[in-house]
Design an enzyme around this catalytic site. Structure first.
Site, PDB file in Angstrom:
ATOM      1  N   GLY A   1      -1.234  -0.388   9.136  1.00 38.09           N
ATOM      2  CA  GLY A   1      -1.555  -1.248   7.999  1.00 38.09           C
ATOM      3  C   GLY A   1      -1.519  -0.500   6.679  1.00 38.09           C
ATOM      4  O   GLY A   1      -0.703   0.404   6.463  1.00 38.09           O
ATOM      5  N   SER A   2      -2.437  -0.872   5.771  1.00 34.27           N
ATOM      6  CA  SER A   2      -2.353  -0.410   4.385  1.00 34.27           C
ATOM      7  C   SER A   2      -2.527   1.085   4.214  1.00 34.27           C
ATOM      8  O   SER A   2      -2.100   1.650   3.198  1.00 34.27           O
ATOM      9  CB  SER A   2      -3.393  -1.155   3.530  1.00 34.27           C
ATOM     10  OG  SER A   2      -3.095  -2.532   3.481  1.00 34.27           O
ATOM     11  N   THR A   3      -3.144   1.770   5.175  1.00 36.23           N
ATOM     12  CA  THR A   3      -3.272   3.227   5.034  1.00 36.23           C
ATOM     13  C   THR A   3      -1.893   3.887   5.005  1.00 36.23           C
ATOM     14  O   THR A   3      -1.737   4.975   4.461  1.00 36.23           O
ATOM     15  CB  THR A   3      -4.109   3.817   6.195  1.00 36.23           C
ATOM     16  OG1 THR A   3      -3.564   3.368   7.441  1.00 36.23           O
ATOM     17  CG2 THR A   3      -5.558   3.369   6.109  1.00 36.23           C
TER      18      THR A   3
ATOM     19  N   LYS B   1       0.540   2.961   3.300  1.00 32.32           N
ATOM     20  CA  LYS B   1       1.117   2.888   1.950  1.00 32.32           C
ATOM     21  C   LYS B   1       1.065   4.243   1.247  1.00 32.32           C
ATOM     22  O   LYS B   1       1.831   4.493   0.311  1.00 32.32           O
ATOM     23  CB  LYS B   1       0.388   1.824   1.130  1.00 32.32           C
ATOM     24  CG  LYS B   1       0.560   0.415   1.680  1.00 32.32           C
ATOM     25  CD  LYS B   1      -0.359  -0.592   1.007  1.00 32.32           C
ATOM     26  CE  LYS B   1      -0.225  -1.966   1.641  1.00 32.32           C
ATOM     27  NZ  LYS B   1      -1.178  -2.950   1.088  1.00 32.32           N
TER      28      LYS B   1
END
Length: 714
Positions: free
Chosen positions: A419-421, A423
């Site tokens: 997920g967003s980690t 990014k």
């Protein structure tokens, strides 16, 4: 005048001569036979009989080494071995005194007295007509009957010269009968014949395995003081010599133990660091040369498995002689090679840090009811792992009492879409390639963007943001646009440079590689999805090491779990050193990424619940929808937070991930994982005496508090 005495001739009669000759001949034959037999035994068969005699009295006994300890970084015991006994009873020596023995020992064994009494009774079994084929099929009287040591036909007629019998390794023909004093194999019919009547008495009844030495001392003490009808001091006065001898044998040998001590592996902290330590269990092995099957206790998981050969040591052996009762004749020992004890392993793990991490994971399980919660604490500069754990967990002293799912080290075995980690990787790569700057403004399309016919959405309708704000607000659209600038191959190269798709090399078994779609198989939208942590999976450890590289000036480190191996005297045999895998980002770019991650841990970012007060933290939240039947679920999430502090000179990196938290209680990474990060960080800083950066801040708050569900923290 007396009559004259007549003296007869003493000449022997012919028949007397024949008798003497016959007697002499018989004596000669007897002495000749005896002499021949002596020559045969002492000369012709000397070596054979000598070897047979030595085989009966000489034994080679193995000496088991002590398995090495596993200790934490401060020398605290995490796993150790203690000698134990296998205790057995001889019902024949106990005679009819089962009640007295059971009454004395039941409290020590912690078993009901009636059950112990039953086990001490002699069990006598009689087998009749034990004739079976080699395939195990029992033969009836219609086939072969064994009577009085002879093989008879069904009608009672004696078999003569019918079978070839293999007795003691010699093939013979039964002209009259086949006796069955020892097992015979009838080769022509493949029949095994044993004695008609076999009486079996249980003289070796195992009462308990793995009995500690202090408990064995209690057993021997209780048996030495065993009262039989009268006090011990009165037995000499009122009992016969035979009765006193029976009582003496009963007390000394009625309850005994195997001559070779076994070992039991003890984990004094129960479940603490269970997934790191692993556990031990029995393994059956077959010697390829001799065919002998043995059962050994060996490491089955964790460091117990990975370091098994180092911890186990080397067996010794002793050549000795035994007496008639099987006792060793110490004065006749011929050769002895001592065992070499196993090495002690000293870990980078700190038991106190491990306790801090695990208490927070337990709190997450209680508050959010997820499938699992996992976490790690490590030093970014060296890659040393100070704590690693997962919930649910188990007690390595009794691994069989826990479900299989609880034995899994989810930090290394399971892989998830991060997920967003993720990014951090895509945005950082674009910065490192000079394809963007922190101040560049990116249109986030008010929360919805169609890319090649497929929609991509943000959690909030975000407008135009700088690159720094894209990271701070965790915009999927902004991150995808930035990641696409790298091109498929460029993005894939950075992903693999951070170690995704390959094992980290941590000294734990079963580490997963994660899953990366080969770049040749990417479709038109894969790059946009990978940039935001979808369409790729990684283990939590891989994610932790990648972000640790950002905190460490762009240098990716090899994770360290074992600091050194020592011998029994404390001499260091092997020492681990920090190992740089590769430089992924330029140091100045890594510093830029750190600055953006510092903005995440503010009231304007998605991780305000991770703010530390006394320290400046940097980090990233992650909230990934899980794939269910090929579709992203709106009910099941993988929520996480990864961060480090002090941000500009990191001492610790902490990663907390939660699999499928109950949605009604909160599912964003900033809600579920960030508070746990905060508490782990503050408690660890207090324990490690990390110097505060500010004079005013928040005190250690203990366990994570229930978050406000209204916050948008992904």
């Amino acid at each position: 005048m007396p009559a004259p005495t007549t003296i007869q001739d003493a000449t022997l009669q012919p028949f007397q001569n024949r008798r003497l000759l016959l007697m002499g001949f018989l004596l000669f034959v007897a002495f000749f036979g005896l002499g021949y037999r002596l020559v045969d035994l002492q000369v012709l068969q000397h070596e054979k009989l000598k070897a047979k005699a030595q085989a009966q009295v000489r034994q080679t006994r193995l000496i088991e080494p002590r398995r090495g300890d596993i200790r934490d970084a401060r020398g605290n015991l995490l796993a150790t071995s203690r000698p134990v006994k296998t205790v057995f009873a001889d019902p024949v020596l106990i005679g009819t005194r089962q009640a007295e023995v059971a009454r004395a020992l039941a409290p020590i064994f912690q078993v009901p007295e009636a059950e112990l009494h039953r086990r001490l009774l002699p069990q006598i079994s009689v087998r009749t007509n034990p004739v079976v084929t080699l395939d195990g099929v029992v033969l009836t009287n219609r086939n072969v009957v064994v009577i009085d040591g002879s093989v008879l036909a069904p009608r009672g007629g004696l078999h003569t010269n019918r079978f070839l019998a293999l007795k003691n390794g010699v093939v013979t023909t039964n002209y009259y009968s086949v006796t069955t004093n020892s097992p015979l194999v009838l080769t022509n019919s493949y029949v095994v014949i044993t004695n008609q009547f076999v009486v079996v008495t249980n003289r070796h009844v195992v009462l308990a395995h793995k009995v500690p030495l202090d408990q064995w001392a209690q057993i021997t003490g209780a048996m030495a003081k065993l009262r039989l009808d009268m006090p011990l001091e009165d037995e000499r006065l009122y009992l016969t010599r035979k009765e006193r001898g029976f009582n003496r044998e009963l007390r000394a040998k009625g309850i005994n133990c195997d001559p070779v001590d076994d070992q039991i592996r003890i984990y004094p902290n129960q479940s603490l660091a269970a997934h790191v330590l692993g556990f031990m269990g029995p393994v059956t092995r077959t010697n390829k040369l001799t065919g002998v099957v043995t059962t050994e206790t060996t490491g089955l998981d964790g460091l117990e498995l990975q370091l098994d050969s180092k911890l186990d040591g080397v067996r010794g052996w002793r050549e000795t002689e035994v007496g008639g009762r099987g006792t060793e004749l110490v004065m006749n020992r011929m050769q002895e090679v001592g065992a070499q004890d196993g090495l002690n392993a000293v870990l980078t793990v700190d038991a106190a840090m491990q306790h801090i991490l695990e208490t927070e994971l337990t709190e997450i399980m209680a508050r959010f009811n997820p499938l699992s919660a996992s976490g790690i604490v490590l030093r970014p500069r060296t890659g040393e792992i100070l704590a690693m754990g997962s919930r649910p967990t188990y007690d390595p002293n009794f691994p069989g009492k826990s479900p299989i799912a609880a034995l899994k080290n989810r930090m290394t075995v399971d892989s998830y879409e991060p997920g967003s980690t993720f990014k951090i990787v895509s945005i950082g790569a674009a910065l490192n390639e000079g394809l963007t700057t922190l101040g560049e403004r990116i249109d986030c399309e008010r929360g919805s963007w169609n890319y090649k016919g497929r929609p991509l959405r943000d959690h909030d309708p975000l407008g135009i943001l700088t690159v720094e704000e894209v990271m701070m607000k965790s915009s999927n659209i902004g991150s995808a646009k930035i990641g696409l600038r790298l091109g498929n191959q460029g993005l894939f190269n950075y992903i693999t440079a951070f170690g995704f798709g390959e094992r980290t090399g941590v000294l734990l078994p079963g580490e997963a590689r994660g899953q990366l779609i080969p770049v040749r198989n990417w479709d038109g939208i894969t790059g946009s999805r990978v940039s935001i942590g979808h369409s790729a999976s990684a283990t939590p450890l891989q994610m932790a090491m990648a972000v640790a590289a950002i905190a460490n000036g762009g240098r990716l480190m090899r994770p360290l779990l074992v600091d050194r191996l020592e011998d029994a005297d404390g001499k260091v045999v092997m020492k681990s050193h920090p190992q740089v895998v590769r430089q992924v980002f330029k140091p100045e770019v890594a510093k830029q990424v750190v600055e953006t991650l510092k903005r995440v841990v503010t009231t304007d970012g998605t991780a305000d619940k991770a703010r530390l007060g006394y320290y400046t933290a940097a980090g990233k939240t992650g909230t990934a929808q899980k794939l269910v039947n090929g579709q992203y679920s709106h009910e099941k999430y993988f929520s996480s937070f990864i961060g480090f502090f002090p941000a500009d000179n990191p001492e610790l990196l902490i990663y907390v991930c939660v699999d499928e938290p109950e949605k009604s209680k909160g599912f964003y990474g900033g809600q579920v994982a960030a508070p746990a990060f905060k508490n782990i960080a503050l408690r660890s800083a207090n324990y490690l005496n990390i110097r505060p950066e500010t004079a005013v801040g928040e005190a250690v708050t203990g366990l994570a508090q229930a978050p406000q569900r209204t916050n948008r923290t992904n």
